[in-house]
Design a protein around this motif. Structure first.
Motif, PDB file in Angstrom:
ATOM      1  N   TYR A 178       0.827  -1.277   0.124  1.00 21.63           N
ATOM      2  CA  TYR A 178      -0.039   0.079   0.121  1.00 21.63           C
ATOM      3  C   TYR A 178       0.954   1.152   0.059  1.00 21.63           C
ATOM      4  O   TYR A 178       0.591   2.430  -0.593  1.00 21.63           O
ATOM      5  CB  TYR A 178      -1.063  -0.126   1.242  1.00 21.63           C
ATOM      6  CG  TYR A 178      -1.902   1.099   1.319  1.00 21.63           C
ATOM      7  CD1 TYR A 178      -3.050   1.069   0.481  1.00 21.63           C
ATOM      8  CD2 TYR A 178      -1.704   2.477   1.940  1.00 21.63           C
ATOM      9  CE1 TYR A 178      -3.910   2.167   0.292  1.00 21.63           C
ATOM     10  CE2 TYR A 178      -2.417   3.475   1.984  1.00 21.63           C
ATOM     11  CZ  TYR A 178      -3.583   3.341   1.076  1.00 21.63           C
ATOM     12  OH  TYR A 178      -4.547   4.381   0.811  1.00 21.63           O
ATOM     13  N   ASP A 185      -2.718   2.670  -3.005  1.00 24.08           N
ATOM     14  CA  ASP A 185      -4.072   2.306  -3.507  1.00 24.08           C
ATOM     15  C   ASP A 185      -4.270   0.943  -3.146  1.00 24.08           C
ATOM     16  O   ASP A 185      -3.548   0.020  -3.428  1.00 24.08           O
ATOM     17  CB  ASP A 185      -4.251   2.479  -5.059  1.00 24.08           C
ATOM     18  CG  ASP A 185      -5.469   1.939  -5.463  1.00 24.08           C
ATOM     19  OD1 ASP A 185      -6.298   2.409  -5.639  1.00 24.08           O
ATOM     20  OD2 ASP A 185      -5.475   0.910  -5.954  1.00 24.08           O
ATOM     21  N   GLN A 186      -5.407   0.398  -2.519  1.00 25.80           N
ATOM     22  CA  GLN A 186      -5.721  -0.964  -1.914  1.00 25.80           C
ATOM     23  C   GLN A 186      -5.776  -1.793  -2.841  1.00 25.80           C
ATOM     24  O   GLN A 186      -5.098  -2.910  -2.640  1.00 25.80           O
ATOM     25  CB  GLN A 186      -6.878  -0.728  -1.066  1.00 25.80           C
ATOM     26  CG  GLN A 186      -7.108  -1.989  -0.461  1.00 25.80           C
ATOM     27  CD  GLN A 186      -6.123  -2.411   0.666  1.00 25.80           C
ATOM     28  OE1 GLN A 186      -5.539  -1.690   1.486  1.00 25.80           O
ATOM     29  NE2 GLN A 186      -5.818  -3.771   0.834  1.00 25.80           N
ATOM     30  N   HIS A 187      -6.494  -1.787  -4.009  1.00 24.82           N
ATOM     31  CA  HIS A 187      -6.570  -2.556  -5.009  1.00 24.82           C
ATOM     32  C   HIS A 187      -5.184  -2.995  -5.739  1.00 24.82           C
ATOM     33  O   HIS A 187      -4.678  -3.990  -5.907  1.00 24.82           O
ATOM     34  CB  HIS A 187      -7.763  -2.444  -6.156  1.00 24.82           C
ATOM     35  CG  HIS A 187      -9.027  -2.303  -5.496  1.00 24.82           C
ATOM     36  ND1 HIS A 187      -9.764  -3.516  -5.194  1.00 24.82           N
ATOM     37  CD2 HIS A 187      -9.947  -1.103  -4.995  1.00 24.82           C
ATOM     38  CE1 HIS A 187     -10.888  -3.079  -4.527  1.00 24.82           C
ATOM     39  NE2 HIS A 187     -10.941  -1.721  -4.366  1.00 24.82           N
ATOM     40  N   ALA A 188      -4.815  -1.977  -5.931  1.00 23.14           N
ATOM     41  CA  ALA A 188      -3.319  -2.021  -6.716  1.00 23.14           C
ATOM     42  C   ALA A 188      -2.110  -2.738  -5.762  1.00 23.14           C
ATOM     43  O   ALA A 188      -1.379  -3.340  -6.048  1.00 23.14           O
ATOM     44  CB  ALA A 188      -2.725  -0.523  -6.985  1.00 23.14           C
ATOM     45  N   GLU A 194      -3.007  -4.966  -3.481  1.00 25.11           N
ATOM     46  CA  GLU A 194      -3.482  -6.246  -3.426  1.00 25.11           C
ATOM     47  C   GLU A 194      -2.761  -6.910  -4.899  1.00 25.11           C
ATOM     48  O   GLU A 194      -2.287  -8.121  -4.581  1.00 25.11           O
ATOM     49  CB  GLU A 194      -4.807  -6.679  -3.332  1.00 25.11           C
ATOM     50  CG  GLU A 194      -5.517  -6.181  -2.018  1.00 25.11           C
ATOM     51  CD  GLU A 194      -6.969  -6.036  -1.945  1.00 25.11           C
ATOM     52  OE1 GLU A 194      -7.640  -6.064  -3.021  1.00 25.11           O
ATOM     53  OE2 GLU A 194      -7.376  -5.566  -1.123  1.00 25.11           O
ATOM     54  N   ASP A 195      -3.048  -6.320  -5.782  1.00 20.75           N
ATOM     55  CA  ASP A 195      -2.372  -6.804  -7.136  1.00 20.75           C
ATOM     56  C   ASP A 195      -0.991  -7.047  -6.920  1.00 20.75           C
ATOM     57  O   ASP A 195      -0.227  -7.872  -7.447  1.00 20.75           O
ATOM     58  CB  ASP A 195      -2.744  -5.970  -8.331  1.00 20.75           C
ATOM     59  CG  ASP A 195      -4.190  -6.244  -8.677  1.00 20.75           C
ATOM     60  OD1 ASP A 195      -4.922  -6.909  -8.135  1.00 20.75           O
ATOM     61  OD2 ASP A 195      -4.589  -5.154  -9.319  1.00 20.75           O
TER      62      ASP A 195
END
Length: 71
Positions: A25, A30-33, A35-36
């Motif tokens: 993070y 960005d949370q989604h980025a 995680e990816d």
């Protein structure tokens, strides 16, 4: 990956995921980025698990950093 290596990798991911997602993070903001990014780094780590077992967290952290720079 044999059974022992798979179990070892699974234990590592369970134990260190919270810390690693926080770093992801920080790198992405960005949370989604994040995680990816972590998923990509863990995939690369799983492939090289035999070679990085002694210090896998350093490998994952470096993989995340390099992946983020390359994005």
């Amino acid at each position: 990956m044999n059974r022992e290596a798979k179990e070892s990798f699974t234990r590592f991911v369970a134990a260190r995921s919270n810390s690693l997602i926080r770093l992801a993070y920080v790198l992405t903001n960005d949370q989604h980025a994040a995680e990816d990014l972590l998923q990509t780094a863990l995939t690369k780590t799983a492939v090289r698990w035999r070679h990085v077992r002694d210090n896998p967290e350093a490998y994952v952290r470096r993989a995340m950093y390099n992946e983020q720079i390359n994005r």
